[in-house]
Design a protein around this motif. Structure first.
Motif, PDB file in Angstrom:
ATOM      1  N   SER A   1       0.830  -1.211   0.000  1.00 18.46           N
ATOM      2  CA  SER A   1       0.000   0.000   0.000  1.00 18.46           C
ATOM      3  C   SER A   1       0.862   1.258   0.000  1.00 18.46           C
ATOM      4  O   SER A   1       0.493   2.265  -0.613  1.00 18.46           O
ATOM      5  N   SER A   2       2.020   1.211   0.633  1.00 15.08           N
ATOM      6  CA  SER A   2       2.938   2.361   0.610  1.00 15.08           C
ATOM      7  C   SER A   2       3.485   2.592  -0.789  1.00 15.08           C
ATOM      8  O   SER A   2       3.599   3.728  -1.245  1.00 15.08           O
ATOM      9  N   ILE A   3       3.813   1.510  -1.478  1.00 14.05           N
ATOM     10  CA  ILE A   3       4.305   1.625  -2.853  1.00 14.05           C
ATOM     11  C   ILE A   3       3.199   2.153  -3.758  1.00 14.05           C
ATOM     12  O   ILE A   3       3.444   2.982  -4.630  1.00 14.05           O
ATOM     13  N   ASP A   4       1.978   1.705  -3.533  1.00 15.10           N
ATOM     14  CA  ASP A   4       0.854   2.206  -4.323  1.00 15.10           C
ATOM     15  C   ASP A   4       0.647   3.702  -4.080  1.00 15.10           C
ATOM     16  O   ASP A   4       0.416   4.467  -5.027  1.00 15.10           O
ATOM     17  N   LEU A   5       0.758   4.134  -2.821  1.00 15.88           N
ATOM     18  CA  LEU A   5       0.643   5.558  -2.500  1.00 15.88           C
ATOM     19  C   LEU A   5       1.745   6.358  -3.186  1.00 15.88           C
ATOM     20  O   LEU A   5       1.489   7.413  -3.774  1.00 15.88           O
ATOM     21  N   LEU A   6       2.960   5.847  -3.151  1.00 19.52           N
ATOM     22  CA  LEU A   6       4.084   6.489  -3.837  1.00 19.52           C
ATOM     23  C   LEU A   6       3.794   6.594  -5.331  1.00 19.52           C
ATOM     24  O   LEU A   6       3.946   7.661  -5.925  1.00 19.52           O
ATOM     25  N   ARG A   7       3.343   5.500  -5.913  1.00 18.74           N
ATOM     26  CA  ARG A   7       3.100   5.456  -7.361  1.00 18.74           C
ATOM     27  C   ARG A   7       2.039   6.459  -7.789  1.00 18.74           C
ATOM     28  O   ARG A   7       2.171   7.129  -8.810  1.00 18.74           O
ATOM     29  N   THR A   8       0.975   6.561  -7.027  1.00 15.16           N
ATOM     30  CA  THR A   8      -0.158   7.388  -7.453  1.00 15.16           C
ATOM     31  C   THR A   8      -0.081   8.845  -7.012  1.00 15.16           C
ATOM     32  O   THR A   8      -0.805   9.677  -7.561  1.00 15.16           O
ATOM     33  N   ASN A   9       0.785   9.181  -6.055  1.00 14.51           N
ATOM     34  CA  ASN A   9       0.776  10.541  -5.522  1.00 14.51           C
ATOM     35  C   ASN A   9       2.089  11.305  -5.628  1.00 14.51           C
ATOM     36  O   ASN A   9       2.078  12.528  -5.535  1.00 14.51           O
ATOM     37  N   HIS A  10       3.196  10.645  -5.772  1.00 13.14           N
ATOM     38  CA  HIS A  10       4.485  11.341  -5.864  1.00 13.14           C
ATOM     39  C   HIS A  10       4.672  11.847  -7.294  1.00 13.14           C
ATOM     40  O   HIS A  10       4.238  11.210  -8.253  1.00 13.14           O
ATOM     41  N   LYS A  11       5.335  12.987  -7.443  1.00 15.43           N
ATOM     42  CA  LYS A  11       5.495  13.547  -8.793  1.00 15.43           C
ATOM     43  C   LYS A  11       6.304  12.644  -9.714  1.00 15.43           C
ATOM     44  O   LYS A  11       6.140  12.697 -10.922  1.00 15.43           O
ATOM     45  N   TYR A  12       7.168  11.796  -9.172  1.00 10.80           N
ATOM     46  CA  TYR A  12       7.902  10.815  -9.981  1.00 10.80           C
ATOM     47  C   TYR A  12       7.451   9.388  -9.642  1.00 10.80           C
ATOM     48  O   TYR A  12       8.188   8.432  -9.852  1.00 10.80           O
ATOM     49  N   GLY A  13       6.253   9.278  -9.126  1.00  7.72           N
ATOM     50  CA  GLY A  13       5.757   8.012  -8.619  1.00  7.72           C
ATOM     51  C   GLY A  13       5.767   6.864  -9.612  1.00  7.72           C
ATOM     52  O   GLY A  13       6.134   5.740  -9.262  1.00  7.72           O
ATOM     53  N   GLU A  14       5.372   7.128 -10.829  1.00  5.50           N
ATOM     54  CA  GLU A  14       5.330   6.056 -11.828  1.00  5.50           C
ATOM     55  C   GLU A  14       6.736   5.533 -12.127  1.00  5.50           C
ATOM     56  O   GLU A  14       6.956   4.322 -12.182  1.00  5.50           O
ATOM     57  N   GLN A  15       7.676   6.436 -12.289  1.00  3.10           N
ATOM     58  CA  GLN A  15       9.063   6.017 -12.515  1.00  3.10           C
ATOM     59  C   GLN A  15       9.599   5.260 -11.298  1.00  3.10           C
ATOM     60  O   GLN A  15      10.222   4.208 -11.444  1.00  3.10           O
ATOM     61  N   TYR A  16       9.360   5.814 -10.115  1.00  5.09           N
ATOM     62  CA  TYR A  16       9.849   5.159  -8.900  1.00  5.09           C
ATOM     63  C   TYR A  16       9.241   3.773  -8.744  1.00  5.09           C
ATOM     64  O   TYR A  16       9.917   2.827  -8.321  1.00  5.09           O
ATOM     65  N   TYR A  17       7.971   3.657  -9.066  1.00  7.52           N
ATOM     66  CA  TYR A  17       7.319   2.350  -8.963  1.00  7.52           C
ATOM     67  C   TYR A  17       8.039   1.311  -9.822  1.00  7.52           C
ATOM     68  O   TYR A  17       8.368   0.221  -9.351  1.00  7.52           O
ATOM     69  N   TRP A  18       8.275   1.635 -11.079  1.00 11.81           N
ATOM     70  CA  TRP A  18       8.900   0.663 -11.981  1.00 11.81           C
ATOM     71  C   TRP A  18      10.331   0.342 -11.562  1.00 11.81           C
ATOM     72  O   TRP A  18      10.781  -0.797 -11.683  1.00 11.81           O
ATOM     73  N   ILE A  19      11.046   1.320 -11.052  1.00 11.72           N
ATOM     74  CA  ILE A  19      12.400   1.064 -10.551  1.00 11.72           C
ATOM     75  C   ILE A  19      12.342   0.089  -9.379  1.00 11.72           C
ATOM     76  O   ILE A  19      13.084  -0.898  -9.339  1.00 11.72           O
ATOM     77  N   LEU A  20      11.452   0.353  -8.433  1.00 11.88           N
ATOM     78  CA  LEU A  20      11.316  -0.544  -7.282  1.00 11.88           C
ATOM     79  C   LEU A  20      10.803  -1.918  -7.707  1.00 11.88           C
ATOM     80  O   LEU A  20      11.257  -2.949  -7.196  1.00 11.88           O
ATOM     81  N   TYR A  21       9.864  -1.930  -8.644  1.00 11.31           N
ATOM     82  CA  TYR A  21       9.294  -3.195  -9.096  1.00 11.31           C
ATOM     83  C   TYR A  21      10.370  -4.107  -9.702  1.00 11.31           C
ATOM     84  O   TYR A  21      10.534  -5.249  -9.280  1.00 11.31           O
ATOM     85  N   TYR A  22      11.084  -3.604 -10.685  1.00 12.80           N
ATOM     86  CA  TYR A  22      12.080  -4.454 -11.358  1.00 12.80           C
ATOM     87  C   TYR A  22      13.284  -4.764 -10.466  1.00 12.80           C
ATOM     88  O   TYR A  22      13.914  -5.802 -10.609  1.00 12.80           O
ATOM     89  N   THR A  23      13.590  -3.873  -9.536  1.00 13.52           N
ATOM     90  CA  THR A  23      14.741  -4.091  -8.673  1.00 13.52           C
ATOM     91  C   THR A  23      14.428  -5.026  -7.508  1.00 13.52           C
ATOM     92  O   THR A  23      15.237  -5.895  -7.183  1.00 13.52           O
ATOM     93  N   PHE A  24      13.236  -4.879  -6.897  1.00  9.89           N
ATOM     94  CA  PHE A  24      12.950  -5.598  -5.654  1.00  9.89           C
ATOM     95  C   PHE A  24      11.656  -6.411  -5.631  1.00  9.89           C
ATOM     96  O   PHE A  24      11.557  -7.371  -4.870  1.00  9.89           O
TER      97      PHE A  24
END
Length: 178
Positions: free
Chosen positions: A93-116
């Protein structure tokens, strides 16, 4: 560890224990998620073989009959599974919040997804960057590491929050007294 701060008094991310906790949490996510699924599957299989029913149906019937399972092996295993599941859901849920609300959320999501987070661990940074190219144009090694660091730092803020002292400093920067 030495307390190293920037000119505004904030801890550098590398020195902030929240950053290390988040990094450690992310590094263990894939294995923890898999282990939790295996344990739940094993428990369900054992219940089916022993009682001819699912865990949920068994527990519902036990509770309906008024039985108390406190202190038993079943309750202990169920609590352990639930605790692990809550931790994983908190991260999700924290990652989802980051993805949907941070100005770079979509990029950060994919970085975290593929890395971890992806179910299958990629073979290295080259493969991660190759996968990221569909989401982040012109990503280099330096950009990947810089953005990965920023993504972990942003996630740390969501997971562990700011301390009251940090919050007051930020408010004072935006709304100085006087």
């Amino acid at each position: 560890m030495k307390d190293v701060r920037d000119k505004h008094g904030y801890l550098f991310p590398e020195e902030d224990p929240r950053f290390h906790d988040t990094y450690k949490f992310l590094r263990r996510y894939r294995d923890a998620n898999y282990s939790l699924k295996v344990v739940v599957r094993q428990m369900e299989t054992q219940f089916r073989m022993k009682y001819g029913t699912s865990v949920d149906e068994f527990l519902d019937s036990i509770y309906a009959a008024g039985a108390d399972l406190s202190g038993g092996d079943i309750e202990e295993r169920a609590r352990s599974i639930e605790r692990s599941n809550r931790m994983l859901k908190m991260l999700d849920s924290s990652i989802d919040l980051l993805r949907t609300n941070h100005k770079y959320g979509e990029q950060y999501y994919w970085i975290l997804y593929y890395t971890f987070l992806s179910p299958q661990e990629l073979k290295g940074v080259n493969e991660i960057i190759e996968k990221l190219r569909t989401h982040i144009s012109n990503i280099s090694y330096r950009t990947y590491y810089r953005k990965r660091h920023a993504a972990i730092e942003a996630l740390s803020t969501i997971l562990w929050g700011f301390t009251a002292k940090e919050t007051i400093k930020i408010l004072n920067d935006f709304f100085p007294e006087g």
